[in-house]
Design a protein around this motif. Structure first.
Motif, PDB file in Angstrom:
ATOM      1  N   THR A   3       0.848  -1.185   0.000  1.00 23.92           N
ATOM      2  CA  THR A   3       0.000   0.000   0.000  1.00 23.92           C
ATOM      3  C   THR A   3       0.882   1.233   0.000  1.00 23.92           C
ATOM      4  O   THR A   3       1.746   1.386   0.854  1.00 23.92           O
ATOM      5  CB  THR A   3      -0.896   0.023   1.259  1.00 23.92           C
ATOM      6  N   PHE A   4       0.678   2.093  -0.988  1.00 22.16           N
ATOM      7  CA  PHE A   4       1.418   3.349  -1.068  1.00 22.16           C
ATOM      8  C   PHE A   4       0.614   4.434  -0.374  1.00 22.16           C
ATOM      9  O   PHE A   4      -0.597   4.504  -0.516  1.00 22.16           O
ATOM     10  CB  PHE A   4       1.631   3.775  -2.527  1.00 22.16           C
ATOM     11  N   SER A   5       1.280   5.290   0.374  1.00 20.05           N
ATOM     12  CA  SER A   5       0.580   6.415   1.008  1.00 20.05           C
ATOM     13  C   SER A   5       1.022   7.741   0.408  1.00 20.05           C
ATOM     14  O   SER A   5       0.740   8.797   0.955  1.00 20.05           O
ATOM     15  CB  SER A   5       0.810   6.403   2.520  1.00 20.05           C
ATOM     16  N   GLY A   6       1.722   7.689  -0.714  1.00 25.34           N
ATOM     17  CA  GLY A   6       2.137   8.912  -1.394  1.00 25.34           C
ATOM     18  C   GLY A   6       3.530   8.777  -1.967  1.00 25.34           C
ATOM     19  O   GLY A   6       4.178   7.741  -1.838  1.00 25.34           O
ATOM     20  N   ILE A   7       3.942   9.829  -2.611  1.00 27.15           N
ATOM     21  CA  ILE A   7       5.301   9.899  -3.132  1.00 27.15           C
ATOM     22  C   ILE A   7       6.132  10.631  -2.097  1.00 27.15           C
ATOM     23  O   ILE A   7       5.843  11.776  -1.762  1.00 27.15           O
ATOM     24  CB  ILE A   7       5.347  10.632  -4.482  1.00 27.15           C
ATOM     25  N   ASN A   8       7.126   9.963  -1.547  1.00 20.87           N
ATOM     26  CA  ASN A   8       7.993  10.593  -0.563  1.00 20.87           C
ATOM     27  C   ASN A   8       8.781  11.714  -1.201  1.00 20.87           C
ATOM     28  O   ASN A   8       8.827  12.821  -0.706  1.00 20.87           O
ATOM     29  CB  ASN A   8       8.931   9.556   0.056  1.00 20.87           C
ATOM     30  N   HIS A   9       9.423  11.398  -2.333  1.00 23.18           N
ATOM     31  CA  HIS A   9      10.109  12.463  -3.078  1.00 23.18           C
ATOM     32  C   HIS A   9      10.385  12.031  -4.514  1.00 23.18           C
ATOM     33  O   HIS A   9      10.485  10.853  -4.803  1.00 23.18           O
ATOM     34  CB  HIS A   9      11.416  12.899  -2.403  1.00 23.18           C
ATOM     35  N   LEU A  10      10.439  13.031  -5.373  1.00 26.99           N
ATOM     36  CA  LEU A  10      10.943  12.884  -6.730  1.00 26.99           C
ATOM     37  C   LEU A  10      12.319  13.493  -6.701  1.00 26.99           C
ATOM     38  O   LEU A  10      12.509  14.575  -6.154  1.00 26.99           O
ATOM     39  CB  LEU A  10      10.086  13.668  -7.725  1.00 26.99           C
ATOM     40  N   ALA A  11      13.295  12.838  -7.273  1.00 28.59           N
ATOM     41  CA  ALA A  11      14.656  13.386  -7.303  1.00 28.59           C
ATOM     42  C   ALA A  11      14.980  13.795  -8.740  1.00 28.59           C
ATOM     43  O   ALA A  11      14.896  12.988  -9.653  1.00 28.59           O
ATOM     44  CB  ALA A  11      15.666  12.378  -6.795  1.00 28.59           C
ATOM     45  N   MET A  12      15.320  15.049  -8.893  1.00 28.11           N
ATOM     46  CA  MET A  12      15.633  15.618 -10.190  1.00 28.11           C
ATOM     47  C   MET A  12      17.094  16.064 -10.199  1.00 28.11           C
ATOM     48  O   MET A  12      17.745  16.096  -9.163  1.00 28.11           O
ATOM     49  CB  MET A  12      14.725  16.817 -10.461  1.00 28.11           C
ATOM     50  N   VAL A  13      17.586  16.436 -11.356  1.00 30.69           N
ATOM     51  CA  VAL A  13      18.947  16.932 -11.506  1.00 30.69           C
ATOM     52  C   VAL A  13      18.874  18.393 -11.916  1.00 30.69           C
ATOM     53  O   VAL A  13      18.045  18.771 -12.738  1.00 30.69           O
ATOM     54  CB  VAL A  13      19.707  16.114 -12.577  1.00 30.69           C
ATOM     55  N   THR A  14      19.717  19.231 -11.320  1.00 31.20           N
ATOM     56  CA  THR A  14      19.804  20.635 -11.693  1.00 31.20           C
ATOM     57  C   THR A  14      21.265  21.002 -11.909  1.00 31.20           C
ATOM     58  O   THR A  14      22.140  20.485 -11.226  1.00 31.20           O
ATOM     59  CB  THR A  14      19.180  21.562 -10.629  1.00 31.20           C
ATOM     60  N   GLY A  15      21.496  21.887 -12.826  1.00 26.57           N
ATOM     61  CA  GLY A  15      22.849  22.384 -13.052  1.00 26.57           C
ATOM     62  C   GLY A  15      23.145  23.630 -12.256  1.00 26.57           C
ATOM     63  O   GLY A  15      24.290  24.088 -12.196  1.00 26.57           O
ATOM     64  N   ASP A  16      22.114  24.196 -11.605  1.00 26.14           N
ATOM     65  CA  ASP A  16      22.270  25.458 -10.868  1.00 26.14           C
ATOM     66  C   ASP A  16      21.351  25.449  -9.648  1.00 26.14           C
ATOM     67  O   ASP A  16      20.173  25.784  -9.739  1.00 26.14           O
ATOM     68  CB  ASP A  16      21.931  26.632 -11.782  1.00 26.14           C
ATOM     69  N   MET A  17      21.888  25.030  -8.495  1.00 29.18           N
ATOM     70  CA  MET A  17      21.074  24.917  -7.292  1.00 29.18           C
ATOM     71  C   MET A  17      20.549  26.268  -6.834  1.00 29.18           C
ATOM     72  O   MET A  17      19.415  26.361  -6.366  1.00 29.18           O
ATOM     73  CB  MET A  17      21.849  24.238  -6.171  1.00 29.18           C
ATOM     74  N   ASP A  18      21.340  27.328  -6.966  1.00 27.80           N
ATOM     75  CA  ASP A  18      20.872  28.646  -6.527  1.00 27.80           C
ATOM     76  C   ASP A  18      19.644  29.078  -7.321  1.00 27.80           C
ATOM     77  O   ASP A  18      18.677  29.588  -6.759  1.00 27.80           O
ATOM     78  CB  ASP A  18      21.986  29.683  -6.652  1.00 27.80           C
ATOM     79  N   GLN A  19      19.642  28.851  -8.618  1.00 30.68           N
ATOM     80  CA  GLN A  19      18.496  29.186  -9.457  1.00 30.68           C
ATOM     81  C   GLN A  19      17.299  28.293  -9.101  1.00 30.68           C
ATOM     82  O   GLN A  19      16.155  28.750  -9.060  1.00 30.68           O
ATOM     83  CB  GLN A  19      18.869  29.016 -10.931  1.00 30.68           C
ATOM     84  N   THR A  20      17.559  27.034  -8.824  1.00 31.52           N
ATOM     85  CA  THR A  20      16.508  26.100  -8.428  1.00 31.52           C
ATOM     86  C   THR A  20      15.855  26.539  -7.125  1.00 31.52           C
ATOM     87  O   THR A  20      14.627  26.529  -6.995  1.00 31.52           O
ATOM     88  CB  THR A  20      17.089  24.672  -8.305  1.00 31.52           C
ATOM     89  N   VAL A  21      16.664  26.954  -6.145  1.00 34.19           N
ATOM     90  CA  VAL A  21      16.128  27.445  -4.867  1.00 34.19           C
ATOM     91  C   VAL A  21      15.270  28.684  -5.098  1.00 34.19           C
ATOM     92  O   VAL A  21      14.158  28.794  -4.553  1.00 34.19           O
ATOM     93  CB  VAL A  21      17.264  27.746  -3.859  1.00 34.19           C
ATOM     94  N   ARG A  22      15.759  29.610  -5.906  1.00 39.68           N
ATOM     95  CA  ARG A  22      14.973  30.825  -6.172  1.00 39.68           C
ATOM     96  C   ARG A  22      13.614  30.480  -6.780  1.00 39.68           C
ATOM     97  O   ARG A  22      12.609  31.076  -6.414  1.00 39.68           O
ATOM     98  CB  ARG A  22      15.740  31.778  -7.087  1.00 39.68           C
ATOM     99  N   PHE A  23      13.565  29.520  -7.686  1.00 38.57           N
ATOM    100  CA  PHE A  23      12.297  29.173  -8.323  1.00 38.57           C
ATOM    101  C   PHE A  23      11.368  28.420  -7.370  1.00 38.57           C
ATOM    102  O   PHE A  23      10.233  28.834  -7.145  1.00 38.57           O
ATOM    103  CB  PHE A  23      12.534  28.347  -9.594  1.00 38.57           C
ATOM    104  N   TYR A  24      11.825  27.294  -6.811  1.00 38.05           N
ATOM    105  CA  TYR A  24      10.943  26.446  -5.999  1.00 38.05           C
ATOM    106  C   TYR A  24      10.589  27.068  -4.652  1.00 38.05           C
ATOM    107  O   TYR A  24       9.443  26.964  -4.211  1.00 38.05           O
ATOM    108  CB  TYR A  24      11.553  25.046  -5.830  1.00 38.05           C
ATOM    109  N   ARG A  25      11.535  27.707  -4.000  1.00 35.83           N
ATOM    110  CA  ARG A  25      11.264  28.320  -2.692  1.00 35.83           C
ATOM    111  C   ARG A  25      10.645  29.707  -2.836  1.00 35.83           C
ATOM    112  O   ARG A  25       9.605  29.986  -2.261  1.00 35.83           O
ATOM    113  CB  ARG A  25      12.545  28.397  -1.872  1.00 35.83           C
ATOM    114  N   ASP A  26      11.313  30.569  -3.616  1.00 40.06           N
ATOM    115  CA  ASP A  26      10.920  31.970  -3.645  1.00 40.06           C
ATOM    116  C   ASP A  26       9.732  32.249  -4.558  1.00 40.06           C
ATOM    117  O   ASP A  26       8.914  33.116  -4.248  1.00 40.06           O
ATOM    118  CB  ASP A  26      12.104  32.844  -4.052  1.00 40.06           C
ATOM    119  N   ILE A  27       9.609  31.537  -5.671  1.00 37.12           N
ATOM    120  CA  ILE A  27       8.499  31.797  -6.588  1.00 37.12           C
ATOM    121  C   ILE A  27       7.321  30.867  -6.314  1.00 37.12           C
ATOM    122  O   ILE A  27       6.184  31.321  -6.175  1.00 37.12           O
ATOM    123  CB  ILE A  27       8.962  31.697  -8.058  1.00 37.12           C
ATOM    124  N   LEU A  28       7.575  29.558  -6.210  1.00 33.07           N
ATOM    125  CA  LEU A  28       6.480  28.615  -5.968  1.00 33.07           C
ATOM    126  C   LEU A  28       6.088  28.513  -4.497  1.00 33.07           C
ATOM    127  O   LEU A  28       5.029  27.988  -4.178  1.00 33.07           O
ATOM    128  CB  LEU A  28       6.843  27.229  -6.502  1.00 33.07           C
TER     129      LEU A  28
END
Length: 101
Positions: A3-28
């Protein structure tokens, strides 16, 4: 069948963590809930987790130079682009995990 209770995490690859943080944390508005890496003598790249919902996150491995900054039109398959690493599901217990394996 486990029985699945959800997706714990999706793991993606980024070439720029600072840009990723700005988008996911600051914009979304997804809270940054865990960080791993970039410690002396430890794994050299950053691995960051953003909360999507209760017990659900999206995670990024920083891999400079791996992700190309090209636009791919929606609905077309990705060819030669490495952006997805793995998916992790929430299960009830270790027995369920072993059954899934």
């Amino acid at each position: 069948m486990p029985t699945f209770s959800g997706i714990n995490h999706l793991a993606m690859v980024t070439g720029d963590m600072d840009q990723t943080v700005r988008f996911y944390r600051d914009i979304l508005g997804m809270p940054l809930v865990a960080t791993i890496g970039n410690r002396p003598g430890d794994y050299p790249y950053r691995h960051y987790f953003f909360r999507i919902g209760e017990a659900n996150t999206i995670a990024f491995f920083e891999w400079p130079g791996m992700v190309e900054k090209r636009h791919k039109p929606a609905g077309l398959p990705a060819r030669g682009w490495v952006q997805f690493d793995h998916v992790s599901f929430n299960v009830e217990d270790e027995e369920s995990l072993l059954e899934l394996q």
